[in-house]
Scaffold this active site. Sequence first.
Site, PDB file in Angstrom:
ATOM      1  CE1 TYR A   1      30.515  19.817  32.857  1.00  0.00           C
ATOM      2  CE2 TYR A   1      29.759  19.392  34.850  1.00  0.00           C
ATOM      3  CZ  TYR A   1      29.542  19.944  33.839  1.00  0.00           C
ATOM      4  OH  TYR A   1      28.584  20.777  33.583  1.00  0.00           O
TER       5      TYR A   1
ATOM      6  CE  LYS B   1      30.291  24.508  33.286  1.00  0.00           C
ATOM      7  NZ  LYS B   1      30.100  25.083  31.872  1.00  0.00           N
TER       8      LYS B   1
HETATM    9  N1  NAD Z   1      22.418  19.966  31.953  1.00  0.00           N
HETATM   10  C1  NAD Z   1      22.706  20.398  33.220  1.00  0.00           C
HETATM   11  O1  NAD Z   1      22.269  19.775  34.147  1.00  0.00           O
HETATM   12  C2  NAD Z   1      23.317  21.283  33.504  1.00  0.00           C
HETATM   13  C3  NAD Z   1      23.757  21.993  34.877  1.00  0.00           C
HETATM   14  C4  NAD Z   1      24.148  22.866  35.270  1.00  0.00           C
HETATM   15  C5  NAD Z   1      25.338  23.501  34.202  1.00  0.00           C
HETATM   16  N2  NAD Z   1      25.038  23.199  32.599  1.00  0.00           N
HETATM   17  C6  NAD Z   1      26.035  23.634  32.018  1.00  0.00           C
HETATM   18  O2  NAD Z   1      25.064  24.263  30.793  1.00  0.00           O
HETATM   19  C7  NAD Z   1      25.843  24.379  29.487  1.00  0.00           C
HETATM   20  C8  NAD Z   1      25.047  23.509  28.705  1.00  0.00           C
HETATM   21  O3  NAD Z   1      24.784  22.318  28.999  1.00  0.00           O
HETATM   22  P1  NAD Z   1      23.787  21.248  28.349  1.00  0.00           P
HETATM   23  O4  NAD Z   1      23.007  20.496  29.357  1.00  0.00           O
HETATM   24  O5  NAD Z   1      22.805  21.963  27.348  1.00  0.00           O
HETATM   25  O6  NAD Z   1      24.640  20.532  27.562  1.00  0.00           O
HETATM   26  P2  NAD Z   1      24.691  19.963  25.950  1.00  0.00           P
HETATM   27  O7  NAD Z   1      25.627  19.038  25.685  1.00  0.00           O
HETATM   28  O8  NAD Z   1      23.292  19.627  25.533  1.00  0.00           O
HETATM   29  O9  NAD Z   1      25.071  21.548  25.091  1.00  0.00           O
HETATM   30  C9  NAD Z   1      25.970  21.816  25.058  1.00  0.00           C
HETATM   31  C10 NAD Z   1      26.475  22.373  23.632  1.00  0.00           C
HETATM   32  O10 NAD Z   1      27.777  22.856  23.499  1.00  0.00           O
HETATM   33  C11 NAD Z   1      28.233  22.533  22.015  1.00  0.00           C
HETATM   34  N3  NAD Z   1      29.510  22.135  22.085  1.00  0.00           N
HETATM   35  C12 NAD Z   1      30.366  21.188  22.651  1.00  0.00           C
HETATM   36  N4  NAD Z   1      31.582  21.334  22.268  1.00  0.00           N
HETATM   37  C13 NAD Z   1      31.785  22.409  21.492  1.00  0.00           C
HETATM   38  C14 NAD Z   1      32.769  23.045  20.967  1.00  0.00           C
HETATM   39  N5  NAD Z   1      34.144  22.584  21.096  1.00  0.00           N
HETATM   40  N6  NAD Z   1      32.556  24.121  20.469  1.00  0.00           N
HETATM   41  C15 NAD Z   1      31.266  24.782  20.146  1.00  0.00           C
HETATM   42  N7  NAD Z   1      30.305  24.046  20.719  1.00  0.00           N
HETATM   43  C16 NAD Z   1      30.457  22.906  21.517  1.00  0.00           C
HETATM   44  C17 NAD Z   1      27.515  21.030  21.939  1.00  0.00           C
HETATM   45  O11 NAD Z   1      27.535  20.885  20.685  1.00  0.00           O
HETATM   46  C18 NAD Z   1      26.146  21.456  22.491  1.00  0.00           C
HETATM   47  O12 NAD Z   1      25.125  21.798  21.476  1.00  0.00           O
HETATM   48  C19 NAD Z   1      27.215  23.718  29.884  1.00  0.00           C
HETATM   49  O13 NAD Z   1      28.080  24.663  29.725  1.00  0.00           O
HETATM   50  C20 NAD Z   1      27.129  22.774  31.040  1.00  0.00           C
HETATM   51  O14 NAD Z   1      28.119  22.610  31.741  1.00  0.00           O
HETATM   52  C21 NAD Z   1      24.517  21.900  32.513  1.00  0.00           C
HETATM   53  C1  LIG Z   2      22.845   5.884  40.838  1.00  0.00           C
HETATM   54  C2  LIG Z   2      21.868   6.003  39.806  1.00  0.00           C
HETATM   55  C3  LIG Z   2      20.530   5.274  39.899  1.00  0.00           C
HETATM   56  O1  LIG Z   2      19.526   5.465  39.701  1.00  0.00           O
HETATM   57  C4  LIG Z   2      21.510   7.638  39.326  1.00  0.00           C
HETATM   58  C5  LIG Z   2      22.586   8.153  38.829  1.00  0.00           C
HETATM   59  C6  LIG Z   2      22.068   9.310  38.580  1.00  0.00           C
HETATM   60  C7  LIG Z   2      23.260  10.180  38.049  1.00  0.00           C
HETATM   61  C8  LIG Z   2      23.387   9.941  36.482  1.00  0.00           C
HETATM   62  C9  LIG Z   2      23.038  11.859  37.846  1.00  0.00           C
HETATM   63  C10 LIG Z   2      22.432  12.212  39.530  1.00  0.00           C
HETATM   64  C11 LIG Z   2      22.909  13.696  39.581  1.00  0.00           C
HETATM   65  C12 LIG Z   2      23.100  14.150  38.243  1.00  0.00           C
HETATM   66  C13 LIG Z   2      24.209  15.473  37.811  1.00  0.00           C
HETATM   67  C14 LIG Z   2      23.438  16.622  38.530  1.00  0.00           C
HETATM   68  O2  LIG Z   2      22.078  16.712  38.078  1.00  0.00           O
HETATM   69  C15 LIG Z   2      24.034  17.749  37.934  1.00  0.00           C
HETATM   70  C16 LIG Z   2      24.809  18.018  37.217  1.00  0.00           C
HETATM   71  C17 LIG Z   2      25.341  19.385  36.861  1.00  0.00           C
HETATM   72  C18 LIG Z   2      25.645  19.559  35.352  1.00  0.00           C
HETATM   73  O3  LIG Z   2      26.636  20.729  35.314  1.00  0.00           O
HETATM   74  C19 LIG Z   2      26.241  18.535  34.650  1.00  0.00           C
HETATM   75  C20 LIG Z   2      25.286  17.369  34.847  1.00  0.00           C
HETATM   76  C21 LIG Z   2      25.318  16.875  36.269  1.00  0.00           C
HETATM   77  C22 LIG Z   2      26.691  16.599  36.686  1.00  0.00           C
HETATM   78  C23 LIG Z   2      24.305  15.663  36.464  1.00  0.00           C
HETATM   79  C24 LIG Z   2      24.698  14.555  35.771  1.00  0.00           C
HETATM   80  C25 LIG Z   2      23.991  13.081  35.970  1.00  0.00           C
HETATM   81  C26 LIG Z   2      23.842  12.985  37.390  1.00  0.00           C
HETATM   82  C27 LIG Z   2      25.297  12.538  38.077  1.00  0.00           C
END
Ligand code: NAD
Ligand SMILES: C[C@@H](CO)CCC[C@@H](C)[C@H]1CC[C@H]2[C@@H]3[C@H](O)C=C4C[C@@H](O)CC[C@]4(C)[C@H]3CC[C@]12C
EC number: 1.1.1.-
Length: 369
Positions: free
Chosen positions: A159, A163
């Site tokens: 992952y 990214k």
């Molecule tokens: N959730 C977090 O904490 C977090 C933190 C940092 C960055 N991000 C980034 O933010 C973005 C959104 O993350 P999220 O948490 O909303 O995830 P999410 O899984 O809820 O949303 C991702 C969306 O992308 C769509 N998708 C996946 N594969 C696809 C494909 N092949 N074609 C078209 N659509 C597709 C999914 O259907 C979904 O609706 C991602 O790029 C993720 O890397 C998330």
């Molecule tokens: C050891 C467990 C006891 O309670 C806790 C596990 C928690 C983990 C599942 C999550 C801790 C940190 C999270 C990640 C972080 O917040 C940032 C992220 C970046 C984003 O791009 C995708 C999601 C994630 C990797 C997020 C995923 C879940 C954790 C690893």
Amino acid sequence: MADSAQAQKLVYLVTGGCGFLGEHVVRMLLQQEPRLCELRIFDLHLDPWLEELKTGPVQVTAIQGDVTQAHEVAAAVAGAHVVIHTAGLVDVFGRASPETIHEVNVQGTQNVIEACVQSGTRFLVYTSSMEVVGPNVKGQPFYRGNENTPYEAAHRHPYPCSKALAERLVLEANGRKVRGGLPLVTCALRPTGIYGEGHQIMRDFYHQGLRLGGRLFRAIPASVEHGRVYVGNVAWMHVLVARELEHRAALMGGQVYFCYDNSPYKSYEDFNMEFLGPCGLRLVGARPLLPYWLLVLLAALNALLQWLLRPLLLYAPLLNPYTLAVANTTFTVSTDKAQRHFGYEPLFSWEESRTRTIRWVQAMEGSAQ
Ligand SMILES: NC(=O)c1ccc[n+]([C@@H]2O[C@H](COP(=O)([O-])OP(=O)(O)OC[C@H]3O[C@@H](n4cnc5c(N)ncnc54)[C@H](O)[C@@H]3O)[C@@H](O)[C@H]2O)c1
Ligand SMILES: C[C@@H](CO)CCC[C@@H](C)[C@H]1CC[C@H]2[C@@H]3[C@H](O)C=C4C[C@@H](O)CC[C@]4(C)[C@H]3CC[C@]12C
């Protein structure tokens, strides 16, 4: 883009618009971007809530498609002024193969860039991640760092690797000539751990707590700080960046910005308790109840079980060696780059972000309240 002849004439495309962040970006654009005339929402799976958006003044076009399919992306991008590329495969639990993660996150992003170039779309905002920087494989802390803080961004997990590669593609595409001869302007936003309404992992922790009789057990020391940012503020930052990219292309093009707000610095578990506590859950233990070596062993056991069971079923628990390492490594940001470059201020205070998230947890079926 901004002159009066073009007022109310902008076409935006949001990829991944039905995801957790994507939905907030979509709703924020409809509320905060008065020049919008069409909003295209491109996602693998279209959600029913899209229907309710179709009754407003902005034309909302839902497009079911796959970012790995170049022709589908090209058709969606054609004629758009701005693309917000938030679609991605967010998998740190081993649900998808490394190849699939790469295909969606890297090849999908390349397809979006090429579609912009071919169709003459000039503005591309990419949702990157803090994971592009860290925590790294050495588990080194990143303590309240900013976009210029030196840190060895070394990764092995698919992952963060995907990214990082995708972000590089986006930044390198800045300045490429698009159809018509004008330069493409790109930038990348790096959210830390996003929380708020719709956050699946928060939902999982809530249900786990209910199953355990209203308790969660501390696994990570309270001293390990984990960066978190409210989804509404991340969405707002996307909207602002998209709006300002044209006017400040020289400053913002090719830049990265951490997403931040006034959410407090806390451990992952203590931060979750800000919401789960008022919903009736309690975090047991001032210190981790299990020694760290035992957690490492359990995480390794989960990884082994996942591998052994793969031919029969998908075993993908929250705890694995990677998630344990991320949760157990301090990673927090402290920066004002977004404020300096495009005037970002969080739209939601910490109190409001907290209240909204608590209300959402309380509204979940089976609330302990
Ligand atoms: N959730 C977090 O904490 C977090 C933190 C940092 C960055 N991000 C980034 O933010 C973005 C959104 O993350 P999220 O948490 O909303 O995830 P999410 O899984 O809820 O949303 C991702 C969306 O992308 C769509 N998708 C996946 N594969 C696809 C494909 N092949 N074609 C078209 N659509 C597709 C999914 O259907 C979904 O609706 C991602 O790029 C993720 O890397 C998330
Ligand atoms: C050891 C467990 C006891 O309670 C806790 C596990 C928690 C983990 C599942 C999550 C801790 C940190 C999270 C990640 C972080 O917040 C940032 C992220 C970046 C984003 O791009 C995708 C999601 C994630 C990797 C997020 C995923 C879940 C954790 C690893």
